[in-house]
Scaffold this active site. Structure first.
Site, PDB file in Angstrom:
ATOM      1  N   THR A  79       0.877  -1.171   0.000  1.00  0.00           N
ATOM      2  CA  THR A  79       0.000   0.000   0.000  1.00  0.00           C
ATOM      3  C   THR A  79       0.920   1.228   0.000  1.00  0.00           C
ATOM      4  OG1 THR A  79      -0.281  -0.229   2.397  1.00  0.00           O
ATOM      5  CG2 THR A  79      -1.997  -1.145   1.012  1.00  0.00           C
ATOM      6  N   LYS A 139       3.747  -7.144   3.630  1.00  0.00           N
ATOM      7  CA  LYS A 139       3.551  -5.706   3.462  1.00  0.00           C
ATOM      8  C   LYS A 139       3.258  -5.149   4.836  1.00  0.00           C
ATOM      9  CE  LYS A 139       0.315  -3.397   3.204  1.00  0.00           C
ATOM     10  NZ  LYS A 139      -0.821  -2.806   3.987  1.00  0.00           N
ATOM     11  N   THR A 186      -2.047  -1.933   7.571  1.00  0.00           N
ATOM     12  CA  THR A 186      -2.337  -3.341   7.765  1.00  0.00           C
ATOM     13  C   THR A 186      -1.060  -4.119   7.527  1.00  0.00           C
ATOM     14  OG1 THR A 186      -4.661  -3.363   7.198  1.00  0.00           O
ATOM     15  CG2 THR A 186      -3.431  -5.329   6.656  1.00  0.00           C
ATOM     16  N   GLU A 242       5.913   4.157   9.051  1.00  0.00           N
ATOM     17  CA  GLU A 242       5.646   5.472   8.461  1.00  0.00           C
ATOM     18  C   GLU A 242       6.534   6.543   9.062  1.00  0.00           C
ATOM     19  OE1 GLU A 242       1.084   4.551   7.269  1.00  0.00           O
ATOM     20  OE2 GLU A 242       1.609   5.048   9.317  1.00  0.00           O
ATOM     21  N   ASN A 266       0.073  10.616   8.084  1.00  0.00           N
ATOM     22  CA  ASN A 266      -1.221  10.209   8.622  1.00  0.00           C
ATOM     23  C   ASN A 266      -2.192  11.348   8.877  1.00  0.00           C
ATOM     24  OD1 ASN A 266      -0.950   7.304   8.834  1.00  0.00           O
ATOM     25  ND2 ASN A 266       0.750   7.777  10.204  1.00  0.00           N
ATOM     26  N   SER A 300      -4.584  18.121   3.217  1.00  0.00           N
ATOM     27  CA  SER A 300      -4.119  19.458   2.832  1.00  0.00           C
ATOM     28  C   SER A 300      -3.363  19.390   1.520  1.00  0.00           C
ATOM     29  CB  SER A 300      -3.252  20.045   3.924  1.00  0.00           C
ATOM     30  OG  SER A 300      -2.194  19.168   4.248  1.00  0.00           O
TER      31      SER A 300
END
Lengths: 415, 415
Positions: free
Chosen positions: A160, A186, A197, A287, A410, A415
């Site tokens: 993803t 992943k 996930t 992330e 996240n 924006s």
């Protein structure tokens, strides 16, 4: 959607060459589940007799494919695995269950196997209905094009917002024969505007009965996928499946039907290594991650207490931001130990960063060299160790730092 | 140290005027604990007979002043409270205990009261020895200059990286007489490079026995200070003390020695309001906070389950970053419900943002108006409600969003 991220600085420098696992074939395709310009569906086909085991999210609100797989595991047999990215088919109510059934039916018909031998996983946006008919247009081509290699394409099709595909492989001795384990994963990527996930699929040619596989897998995840954390959040869709084709039996590998079989020792070691490697790759693609952190807790009352304390440290936003700031902030580590709720005695606590003891016996270690620790904190990979000085319980977990990029990935997608 | 932050956009527009509480006097001073150019010590003096109750951090590694206060609470009596900012006297081992003793001795001598009637709190860096002799130079002036007003100065002296002082007051009827409750708090600010601490001190002229005060306080924190979270991290130093001078007895207020006394009803209400007001002010000054979020969970199996689910939502980095991004991301709310470990049925779940139902019965609510919800998410204060549809358990908690400024405040201080 989130801007395309550059590859994580913690990504492996090279991808492993993964040879075929006899009895497994892969195909990938573009079903257009959400995006038009990428592969988003992966089909794995298994020879008859393939055994399967699985572990899933502990979420009380699991996705429709998780429910499906859980109930299909009983039979212990698998002929196909269909995975899509772009839509998680989670929180989709009745429509979600129907999409799962329709997908399984489609695969079963194309493969010529019972529906109950079809496994499914989905990752991507949640709360949006998954249109299973999108698989219809690609299914026949997937089945006919499936081939024994193509690991990297398979690993890429299920991504993803992962910044790199995750692959791992090991060889193990089973009886007198070499068997192979290989897997893809992943991880903690995000398909804006929805949730991360973890999916992982591991394959072997070892001839091992489903029940035994399940025992091995459930034990092995404790020290790997259940010992990592990016942000403490648990997906509705986490799925780890282990498929054993048994093809190595023809080459003389013994059929294993007891988890206590001593012949399994090396297989266990190899499985642990593959799962840990994949799990660590997931963390390294956390992330916004800039630093990979290994947290070891020793001297706890018992192993469970050690793990809770280790995860309390690993999930603490204050510890994670300090590491992002390259600060050996042992005060925040003490805080995280204290909040875990397990026995801890401030005056017995010792803390190390990268092997340098910075605190012991309830206070700052007067001898530690700040310049040395400061160099350690600049590294990509940081080892943090805590000794509680109470008992023999130990645990090790892995996490990453918490950076502004995490918040941007996240929170900024609007924006 | 962290750069001086502008005042939180969620700060109250005005500060309440707080009249004196009979029997309480304040003084503030500059002891130079860490910084030279600010007030960093606050002394509160109480008339003889003042009763005290307290609640503290649940951390297993509490600070030295927390240990001190806990063991002094037994007597139930207080004559003085000394609070310093700049140094938390936490994880300071034996030296920490000695600093606490030395501070108490100093205050006791200056006030002419037993050491056991002196209460102490410290906030600031941890792991650094606190030099109690710094209080020596200011103590006499503090005692002689103490006066019944000066609430705002007191609230300011205990600030760390709070962006505004926190004050609250209410009037209550006790018997035929009006009594007053007033309190100050400092919150989730950070003195670089160490940890946030919540301190709050509440004062009343009501004549209430220490045991009763303790019962009232322990109950009231559940719905206030124990129902807020900024980042899920628990300080080693959290301290909430409630002092009752009893001065209102002269004006005819009844002496209360039973928690079941019906005369307490309005006092309870006022105490709840003061604690909730202070607790919410702490959240509104959460590091980097741009939005104040009220989370209500209804329909859980029981109240404890509701609270665990509410805190799971409030502590989820994915929920908090979505709110920072002004996204009504109910998928992440489902995730957070699912990971709480409490009973939940996906197909019965309903979710509202600002009163608009966005999901129900296991799927997106087809009728909701995206434009309306989008307007709601732009507000400073956002109400999020979840109905599990299972039972009668309810809970409400408060939190703030997770922004890049949080990471900057907690991770950037080195750069």
């Amino acid at each position: 959607m989130a801007k395309a991220a550059p590859v994580s600085p913690l990504a492996p420098k090279t991808y492993p060459e993964i040879p075929p696992i006899e009895g497994v074939r892969f195909a990938v395709g573009q079903a257009g589940v959400r995006y038009a310009d990428r592969t988003d569906v992966m089909l794995a086909l298994f020879d008859p007799g393939t055994q399967v085991a699985g572990v899933f999210t502990r979420s009380k609100c699991p996705s429709a494919p998780v429910d499906w797989c859980r109930s299909r595991l009983e039979g212990g047999k698998a002929r196909a695995l269909l995975v899509n990215s772009g839509n998680a088919n989670a929180f989709t109510g009745k429509a979600g269950k129907e999409a799962v059934k329709a997908s399984a039916k489609l695969v079963a018909a194309a493969v010529g196997a019972p529906e109950k031998h079809v496994f499914l996983a989905s990752t991507g946006v949640i709360g949006e209905p998954l249109d299973a008919s999108k698989f219809d247009g690609v299914m026949d081509r997937l089945v006919t094009s499936a081939r024994p290699d193509g690991w990297r394409e398979a690993a890429s099709a299920i991504m993803t917002t992962d910044t790199y595909p995750k692959l791992s492989t090991r060889v193990a001795r089973l009886g007198e024969v070499e068997v192979r384990i290989a897997g893809i994963a992943k991880g903690a990527g995000m398909i804006a505007p929805d949730m991360a996930t973890m999916l992982s699929f591991v394959f072997t040619d070892a001839p091992i009965a489903a029940e035994v596989l399940q025992t091995l897998l459930s034990r092995s995840v404790r020290g790997s996928f259940n010992s990592i954390t990016v942000d403490s959040d648990t997906s509705t869709s986490d799925t780890l499946l282990l498929f054993a084709t048994g093809a190595a039996e023809k080459r003389g590998a013994p059929w294993i039907e007891k988890a206590s079989d001593r012949a399994l020792a090396d297989f266990r070691r190899a499985l642990d290594e593959v799962l840990l490697d994949l799990a660590q790759q997931v963390v390294k693609d956390g992330e916004g991650a800039r630093k990979f952190v290994e947290i070891t807790v020793d001297g706890a009352e018992n192993a469970a207490a050690a793990k809770r304390i280790a995860l309390s440290i690993a999930n603490s936003p204050l510890v994670k931001t300090a590491i992002a700031g390259e600060d050996a902030n042992w005060g925040r580590v003490v805080m995280a130990v204290g909040k875990a709720g397990e026995a801890a005695d401030r005056d017995k606590l010792a803390i190390w960063f990268g092997g340098v003891r910075v605190a012991h016996k309830g206070q700052r270690d007067p001898d530690y060299d700040e310049a040395q620790v400061s160099e350690i904190m600049k590294r990509d990979e940081i080892a943090l160790r805590v000794d509680l000085g109470l008992g023999k319980g130990s645990a090790r977990v892995w996490t990453c730092d918490l950076t502004k990029e995490y918040v941007a990935i996240n929170g900024d997608y609007r924006s």
